[in-house]
Motif scaffolding. Structure first.
Motif, PDB file in Angstrom:
ATOM      1  N   SER A   1       0.850  -1.190   0.000  1.00 21.77           N
ATOM      2  CA  SER A   1       0.000   0.000   0.000  1.00 21.77           C
ATOM      3  C   SER A   1       0.877   1.227   0.000  1.00 21.77           C
ATOM      4  O   SER A   1       1.855   1.288   0.750  1.00 21.77           O
ATOM      5  CB  SER A   1      -0.846   0.064   1.280  1.00 21.77           C
ATOM      6  OG  SER A   1      -1.777  -0.969   1.295  1.00 21.77           O
TER       7      SER A   1
ATOM      8  N   CYS B   1       0.590  -4.286 -14.949  1.00 21.65           N
ATOM      9  CA  CYS B   1       1.965  -3.996 -15.392  1.00 21.65           C
ATOM     10  C   CYS B   1       2.891  -5.192 -15.170  1.00 21.65           C
ATOM     11  O   CYS B   1       2.560  -6.129 -14.450  1.00 21.65           O
ATOM     12  CB  CYS B   1       2.486  -2.752 -14.681  1.00 21.65           C
ATOM     13  SG  CYS B   1       2.508  -2.880 -12.909  1.00 21.65           S
TER      14      CYS B   1
ATOM     15  N   HIS C   1       6.527  -0.465 -17.959  1.00 21.91           N
ATOM     16  CA  HIS C   1       5.931  -1.694 -17.420  1.00 21.91           C
ATOM     17  C   HIS C   1       4.461  -1.883 -17.808  1.00 21.91           C
ATOM     18  O   HIS C   1       3.871  -2.910 -17.474  1.00 21.91           O
ATOM     19  CB  HIS C   1       6.102  -1.753 -15.903  1.00 21.91           C
ATOM     20  CG  HIS C   1       5.307  -0.735 -15.148  1.00 21.91           C
ATOM     21  ND1 HIS C   1       5.128  -0.827 -13.777  1.00 21.91           N
ATOM     22  CD2 HIS C   1       4.658   0.387 -15.533  1.00 21.91           C
ATOM     23  CE1 HIS C   1       4.392   0.192 -13.369  1.00 21.91           C
ATOM     24  NE2 HIS C   1       4.101   0.944 -14.404  1.00 21.91           N
TER      25      HIS C   1
ATOM     26  N   GLU D   1      -2.653   1.091  -4.151  1.00 24.66           N
ATOM     27  CA  GLU D   1      -2.443  -0.279  -3.697  1.00 24.66           C
ATOM     28  C   GLU D   1      -1.824  -1.080  -4.835  1.00 24.66           C
ATOM     29  O   GLU D   1      -2.095  -0.805  -5.999  1.00 24.66           O
ATOM     30  CB  GLU D   1      -3.785  -0.956  -3.350  1.00 24.66           C
ATOM     31  CG  GLU D   1      -4.723  -0.158  -2.462  1.00 24.66           C
ATOM     32  CD  GLU D   1      -4.242  -0.044  -1.038  1.00 24.66           C
ATOM     33  OE1 GLU D   1      -3.457  -0.918  -0.600  1.00 24.66           O
ATOM     34  OE2 GLU D   1      -4.635   0.930  -0.372  1.00 24.66           O
ATOM     35  N   ILE D   2      -1.031  -2.088  -4.447  1.00 25.76           N
ATOM     36  CA  ILE D   2      -0.500  -3.012  -5.462  1.00 25.76           C
ATOM     37  C   ILE D   2      -0.966  -4.419  -5.139  1.00 25.76           C
ATOM     38  O   ILE D   2      -0.921  -4.840  -3.983  1.00 25.76           O
ATOM     39  CB  ILE D   2       1.044  -3.072  -5.473  1.00 25.76           C
ATOM     40  CG1 ILE D   2       1.648  -1.690  -5.553  1.00 25.76           C
ATOM     41  CG2 ILE D   2       1.544  -3.929  -6.631  1.00 25.76           C
ATOM     42  CD1 ILE D   2       3.151  -1.731  -5.736  1.00 25.76           C
TER      43      ILE D   2
ATOM     44  N   ASP E   1       6.074   2.104 -12.088  1.00 21.77           N
ATOM     45  CA  ASP E   1       5.254   2.908 -11.180  1.00 21.77           C
ATOM     46  C   ASP E   1       4.283   3.800 -11.953  1.00 21.77           C
ATOM     47  O   ASP E   1       3.843   3.463 -13.025  1.00 21.77           O
ATOM     48  CB  ASP E   1       6.180   3.724 -10.274  1.00 21.77           C
ATOM     49  CG  ASP E   1       5.531   4.023  -8.917  1.00 21.77           C
ATOM     50  OD1 ASP E   1       4.385   3.642  -8.697  1.00 21.77           O
ATOM     51  OD2 ASP E   1       6.181   4.658  -8.081  1.00 21.77           O
TER      52      ASP E   1
ATOM     53  N   ARG F   1       5.980  -7.103 -13.716  1.00 20.67           N
ATOM     54  CA  ARG F   1       6.684  -7.056 -12.446  1.00 20.67           C
ATOM     55  C   ARG F   1       8.176  -6.874 -12.713  1.00 20.67           C
ATOM     56  O   ARG F   1       8.774  -7.592 -13.494  1.00 20.67           O
ATOM     57  CB  ARG F   1       6.453  -8.394 -11.730  1.00 20.67           C
ATOM     58  CG  ARG F   1       6.462  -8.297 -10.263  1.00 20.67           C
ATOM     59  CD  ARG F   1       5.884  -9.584  -9.666  1.00 20.67           C
ATOM     60  NE  ARG F   1       5.864  -9.453  -8.235  1.00 20.67           N
ATOM     61  CZ  ARG F   1       5.175 -10.235  -7.434  1.00 20.67           C
ATOM     62  NH1 ARG F   1       4.455 -11.224  -7.943  1.00 20.67           N
ATOM     63  NH2 ARG F   1       5.207 -10.045  -6.139  1.00 20.67           N
TER      64      ARG F   1
ATOM     65  N   LEU G   1       1.644  -7.338 -12.025  1.00 25.07           N
ATOM     66  CA  LEU G   1       1.055  -6.650 -10.882  1.00 25.07           C
ATOM     67  C   LEU G   1      -0.125  -5.816 -11.353  1.00 25.07           C
ATOM     68  O   LEU G   1      -0.177  -5.413 -12.510  1.00 25.07           O
ATOM     69  CB  LEU G   1       2.067  -5.680 -10.251  1.00 25.07           C
ATOM     70  CG  LEU G   1       3.367  -6.244  -9.683  1.00 25.07           C
ATOM     71  CD1 LEU G   1       4.280  -5.085  -9.252  1.00 25.07           C
ATOM     72  CD2 LEU G   1       3.080  -7.160  -8.506  1.00 25.07           C
TER      73      LEU G   1
HETATM   74  C1  Q0Z Z   1       6.046  -0.044  -7.271  1.00 20.84           C
HETATM   75  C2  Q0Z Z   1       4.219   1.587  -4.910  1.00 20.84           C
HETATM   76  C3  Q0Z Z   1       1.825   1.499  -5.179  1.00 20.84           C
HETATM   77  C4  Q0Z Z   1       2.737   1.247  -3.035  1.00 20.84           C
HETATM   78  C5  Q0Z Z   1       6.712  -1.665  -5.975  1.00 20.84           C
HETATM   79  N1  Q0Z Z   1       6.297  -2.884 -12.025  1.00 20.84           N
HETATM   80  C6  Q0Z Z   1       6.669  -3.032 -10.716  1.00 20.84           C
HETATM   81  N2  Q0Z Z   1       7.365  -4.114 -10.342  1.00 20.84           N
HETATM   82  C7  Q0Z Z   1       7.744  -4.294  -9.080  1.00 20.84           C
HETATM   83  N3  Q0Z Z   1       7.431  -3.416  -8.111  1.00 20.84           N
HETATM   84  C8  Q0Z Z   1       6.748  -2.282  -8.397  1.00 20.84           C
HETATM   85  C9  Q0Z Z   1       6.339  -2.070  -9.727  1.00 20.84           C
HETATM   86 CL1  Q0Z Z   1       5.467  -0.695 -10.201  1.00 20.84          CL
HETATM   87  C10 Q0Z Z   1       6.501  -1.350  -7.289  1.00 20.84           C
HETATM   88  N4  Q0Z Z   1       6.004   0.385  -6.002  1.00 20.84           N
HETATM   89  C11 Q0Z Z   1       5.594   1.694  -5.509  1.00 20.84           C
HETATM   90  C12 Q0Z Z   1       3.119   1.629  -5.729  1.00 20.84           C
HETATM   91  C13 Q0Z Z   1       1.642   1.324  -3.836  1.00 20.84           C
HETATM   92  C14 Q0Z Z   1       4.034   1.381  -3.563  1.00 20.84           C
HETATM   93  F1  Q0Z Z   1       0.785   1.507  -6.001  1.00 20.84           F
HETATM   94  N5  Q0Z Z   1       6.390  -0.592  -5.194  1.00 20.84           N
END
Ligand code: Q0Z
Length: 286
Positions: free
Chosen positions: A10, A81, A68, A15-16, A203, A83, A24
């Motif tokens: 989060s 997107c 991504h 949120e992811i 991101d 990962r 993701l």
């Molecule tokens: C982006 C974040 C959010 C909290 C991880 N394509 C990716 N692959 C791996 N990790 C990320 C991504 Cl975008 C990744 N975040 C920032 C985004 C909520 C934190 F929506 N953290």
């Protein structure tokens, strides 16, 4: 596990979810933060404006650097997107003197090792855009580091590629925005490495939450500039006498409506797509 996968992280307003090993889902909520506090009142459609803008920029900058983005869900706020292995540094590009850049310049005459000419005022346009890397802090504010330190953390070949990509992205987006009445004062990029070892933009990108958007109309160096999107909220919060610690105040309807209108205006100016049309057919931004 939900229809959207397993929740993995989060942010303040996002949120992811993990869909599988390779993908993701990034979900942008309608929450808004100001003075670093998330307010209890959402701004309707803010998440869809931000996701739509990210997707718009991803689709127009993939020749500068691959990103991504895989797909946009019908809700307009969820982006699927690839990962990535995210790099430990975030890459801020600044074209104007604001925020921590202005503070560092005032105190030292330079920002992240970039010597700047003397006599620049707050919000001044820089002679040319600069890259000011920062380490990602889990809590509190990110810490500006020199390019040399970022190079140590990323590797020098990787750093050179990230630097070129970030500056190219900023130049492209700021020219596009400025032609449409929005100054892109600065913006933050997060990059990662794909399984094949290539550099990929991740991101959100070039949204008002990851950037400073200023109205070009009324731009006047020598003072702080109003935020294109959040100024109503900030001004109203200032007038309430709130001490800027959590919990924040609930927003009145007129402040919510005015703020929503500014997000929608930024979306429409930058994308040249009617927001109502995006709501019906989110893929129009592609
Ligand atoms: C982006 C974040 C959010 C909290 C991880 N394509 C990716 N692959 C791996 N990790 C990320 C991504 Cl975008 C990744 N975040 C920032 C985004 C909520 C934190 F929506 N953290």
């Amino acid at each position: 596990m939900t229809a959207q996968g397993v929740h993995v992280a989060s942010g303040k307003v996002r949120e992811i979810f993990a869909l599988d090993d390779e993908r993701l889902a990034l979900v942008a909520s309608d929450r808004i933060s100001t003075f670093d506090v998330v307010l209890p009142t959402p701004i309707p459609d803010k998440g869809r404006v931000l996701t739509g803008l990210s997707v718009f920029w991803f689709s127009r900058t993939r020749a500068i650097v691959p990103n991504h983005f895989l797909g946009l869900e019908a809700d307009g706020r969820t982006m699927v997107c690839r990962r990535l292995q995210m790099l430990p540094i975030e890459y801020v590009v600044r074209g104007y003197l604001a925020g921590s850049g202005w503070r560092d310049y005032r105190e030292t005459g330079s920002i992240c090792g970039h010597e700047l000419p003397p006599g620049l005022v707050e919000s001044a346009r820089l002679p040319s855009p600069i890259l000011t890397p920062a380490t990602k802090a889990k809590e509190g504010h990110d810490l500006n580091v020199s390019e040399a330190e970022a190079e140590e953390l990323c590797g020098s070949e990787r750093f050179a590629a990230v630097k070129a990509a970030s500056l190219d992205l900023y130049r492209f987006a700021s020219a596009h925005a400025e032609a449409r009445g929005i100054i892109l004062a600065d913006t933050k990029f997060e990059l990662g490495i794909a399984p094949d070892g290539s550099l990929v933009l991740g991101d959100e990108a070039l949204t008002p939450d990851s950037s400073r958007f200023w109205p070009a109309d009324g731009y006047e160096p020598g003072r702080p500039q109003p935020s294109f999107d959040k100024q109503f909220v900030r001004d109203w919060c200032e007038r309430t006498g709130w001490d800027k610690t959590a919990p924040g105040p609930a927003l009145p309807d007129d402040v919510v409506a005015g703020t929503r209108a500014r997000y929608v205006e930024a979306f429409e100016r930058l994308t040249e797509v009617a927001f109502e049309e995006y709501l019906e057919r989110p893929e129009v931004v592609l």
